[in-house]
Design a protein around this motif. Sequence first.
Motif, short mmCIF file in Angstrom:
data_model
loop_
_atom_site.label_atom_id
_atom_site.label_comp_id
_atom_site.label_asym_id
_atom_site.label_seq_id
_atom_site.Cartn_x
_atom_site.Cartn_y
_atom_site.Cartn_z
N ALA A 183 17.29 57.84 -26.27
CA ALA A 183 18.52 57.59 -27.01
C ALA A 183 19.64 57.26 -26.03
N GLU A 184 20.52 56.36 -26.43
CA GLU A 184 21.69 56.02 -25.63
C GLU A 184 22.91 56.74 -26.21
N SER A 185 23.51 56.16 -27.24
CA SER A 185 24.65 56.83 -27.87
C SER A 185 24.31 57.33 -29.27
N SER A 186 23.14 56.92 -29.79
CA SER A 186 22.69 57.32 -31.12
C SER A 186 21.22 57.69 -31.04
N PRO A 187 20.72 58.47 -32.02
CA PRO A 187 19.33 58.93 -31.94
C PRO A 187 18.32 57.80 -32.05
N ALA A 188 17.10 58.08 -31.56
CA ALA A 188 15.98 57.14 -31.63
C ALA A 188 14.77 57.88 -32.18
N VAL A 189 13.93 57.18 -32.95
CA VAL A 189 12.75 57.80 -33.53
C VAL A 189 11.70 56.72 -33.78
N PHE A 190 10.42 57.07 -33.52
CA PHE A 190 9.29 56.25 -33.95
C PHE A 190 8.82 56.78 -35.29
N LYS A 191 8.61 55.87 -36.25
CA LYS A 191 8.28 56.34 -37.60
C LYS A 191 6.93 55.88 -38.11
N SER A 192 6.40 54.78 -37.60
CA SER A 192 5.16 54.25 -38.16
C SER A 192 4.43 53.45 -37.10
N MET A 193 3.07 53.49 -37.12
CA MET A 193 2.30 52.79 -36.09
C MET A 193 0.95 52.36 -36.65
N ILE A 194 0.38 51.35 -35.98
CA ILE A 194 -0.96 50.86 -36.27
C ILE A 194 -1.65 50.55 -34.95
N THR A 195 -2.97 50.36 -34.99
CA THR A 195 -3.72 49.92 -33.81
C THR A 195 -4.53 48.69 -34.19
N ASP A 196 -4.88 47.87 -33.18
CA ASP A 196 -5.74 46.72 -33.44
C ASP A 196 -7.13 46.99 -32.89
N ASN A 197 -8.01 46.01 -32.96
CA ASN A 197 -9.40 46.19 -32.55
C ASN A 197 -9.56 46.40 -31.05
N SER A 198 -8.53 46.05 -30.27
CA SER A 198 -8.57 46.24 -28.82
C SER A 198 -7.97 47.57 -28.39
N GLY A 199 -7.51 48.36 -29.34
CA GLY A 199 -6.92 49.64 -29.02
C GLY A 199 -5.44 49.59 -28.72
N ASN A 200 -4.81 48.43 -28.84
CA ASN A 200 -3.37 48.34 -28.65
C ASN A 200 -2.64 49.05 -29.78
N ILE A 201 -1.47 49.60 -29.47
CA ILE A 201 -0.67 50.32 -30.45
C ILE A 201 0.58 49.51 -30.73
N TYR A 202 0.86 49.28 -32.02
CA TYR A 202 2.11 48.66 -32.46
C TYR A 202 2.89 49.73 -33.20
N ILE A 203 4.13 49.93 -32.82
CA ILE A 203 4.89 51.06 -33.33
C ILE A 203 6.32 50.62 -33.61
N THR A 204 6.88 51.15 -34.68
CA THR A 204 8.24 50.77 -35.04
C THR A 204 9.04 52.00 -35.42
N GLY A 205 10.34 51.85 -35.37
CA GLY A 205 11.25 52.94 -35.69
C GLY A 205 12.68 52.46 -35.56
N MET A 206 13.55 53.40 -35.21
CA MET A 206 14.97 53.09 -35.10
C MET A 206 15.50 53.62 -33.77
N SER A 207 16.45 52.88 -33.22
CA SER A 207 17.23 53.35 -32.08
C SER A 207 18.69 53.05 -32.40
N GLY A 208 19.43 54.07 -32.75
CA GLY A 208 20.79 53.86 -33.20
C GLY A 208 20.80 53.05 -34.48
N GLU A 209 21.49 51.92 -34.44
CA GLU A 209 21.61 51.07 -35.62
C GLU A 209 20.62 49.91 -35.60
N ASN A 210 19.63 49.96 -34.71
CA ASN A 210 18.68 48.87 -34.56
C ASN A 210 17.26 49.31 -34.91
N ALA A 211 16.51 48.39 -35.51
CA ALA A 211 15.08 48.60 -35.68
C ALA A 211 14.39 48.20 -34.38
#
Length: 414
Positions: A183-211
Motif C-alpha cells: 500500500a502507498e497512501s491507500s489500502p491494497a488487496v488481492f480479491k480473485s485469481m485463476i491459473t492457466d495450464n502452465s501454472g501461471n497465476i492471474y490475480i486482480t484486486g484493488m490498490s487505493g482507487e485503482n484496479a
Amino acid sequence: ANGNDILCLKYDVDGELTNTYVFDGTAHLDDSAVDILIGESGNIYIGGISRLVSQRAFVLIKTDSELEDIWQKTHTLYYGADLRKIHFNSTTQNIAITGNYTDWENLFLSAVVVYDKDGNKILDEYYRTLEDRSAVGFDVIANSDNSYYVCGYEANEETNLWDALLMKYDEAGEILWSKKVYAESSPAVFKSMITDNSGNIYITGMSGENAITVKYDLNGNQIWFQTHSSKLGFSTVDTHESIKQSIDGDIFITARNIPANGGGAMLVKYDGEGEHQWTQYYNGSATQLDEPLSFCLDDSGNSYMILNSRNASYYNDMLTVMFLNQDSQLSPMIKAKNDINVYPNPANSKFFIENPYEERKQIKIYSVEGKCVYQTVNSDEIICISVENLPAGLYFIELKNGNNSSCGKFVIEK
C-alpha cells in the motif's frame, strides 16, 4: 424460527424447482451460504458460515446432484471464522476453503482449510506475521500437485494499511513463497485469481482507487503488472469472482466503478501479454451503486455479470448484464482473406455459411469500422445466421477454430 438457515435450490432446464436442501447448524442459530460449486460426479459443495453458541464457524456441505446430504463439516478456531471462497480440484478431488479466523482481540488471521472428497480434513493453516495486525484470505486455489494458493491482504506494521498478499503453500502447509503489492497512501488487496495450464497465476484486486491485475509464474516471479483507474471505486465486498481467462487467452476483470455522475461497474479486457484492449462500463443509476459480484465468459468472450444494483429507494436489486466482446480493430488479414462461401450475398434477413471445420468454432462478424457486431459458437455443417438487426452495409466474417481461421465478406441490403 431459530434463525437463518442455508438454502440450496435445484431447477431443471425449464426453470421448474425440482429439489430443495436446507442446512440448520448444530446450534440452530444463523447460518449463511457464501459459495457453491460442482465437484466430482455432479456432487455439490456449499461453503458458508454457521453460528455456534459463542462463535462463528466455517461450514462445508457436500450433497449429491439431487441435493441429498452426503456430509457436513463445521470448523472454527479462536473466537470465530468467516468463509469467503471454496475451490475444488478435479484431479486430487480436494476442496480448499479460505477466509479468516478471529482472535480474542477481534483481529483476523488468514486461513486455509482443505478436505478430501470423503470429508477428511487434511490441512488447516493460518497466517499472520504480526500479533497486532490482521490478515485475511479472499480467494483460494487447490492445485493438482497438492499445493495451494491463497490471496488477500495483510496489514502493514508501519502504516497499518493493507498490503495485497499472495501465498503458495506446499502439501504439508508450509509457505513456499509469498508476494505483496504494498500500500502507498491507500489500502491494497488481492480479491480473485485463476491459473492457466502452465501454472501461471492471474490475480486482480484493488490498490487505493485503482484496479490492479498481475501475472506471476508458478515460482512467484512477476511477468506483468497492470493498473486501471476505477475512479474512487475501492471496495472489499463488491466482487466475489472478478477475473476470468477466455479460450483465446485474454484476461477479463470486473471492478466497481464510481464515475463523477454516479455509481457503476466496469469490465476490463487485457490480452495474454497484459496489454489493455478495452474497458466497458455499466451505470444502472446516475446516483447509486452497482456492485459486481460474479461473472462468467462464453466461448466468444461475451461476459455475463451479476450485480447488486442499488435503486432509487436505496435497496439492492439483483441485476444481470451482458457485455459483448468488443474487438478494438479489424486485422488486415480478415480484410484480405475471402475463403468462406457465404450465400446469399447480398443478404437481407439471413445468410448461410459452409463450415470448413468439423469441430466447434467461433464466428464473429465485424463492421467496416472494425467493431464486432455479432458473435456466436457453432458446429453445424451449414450455419445459418440472422442479420435482421444489422443495418445495411459491408461486413467481414471470421470463423476461428484454435489456430485456424477462415474469413470472408458479405453485404447486407435492406
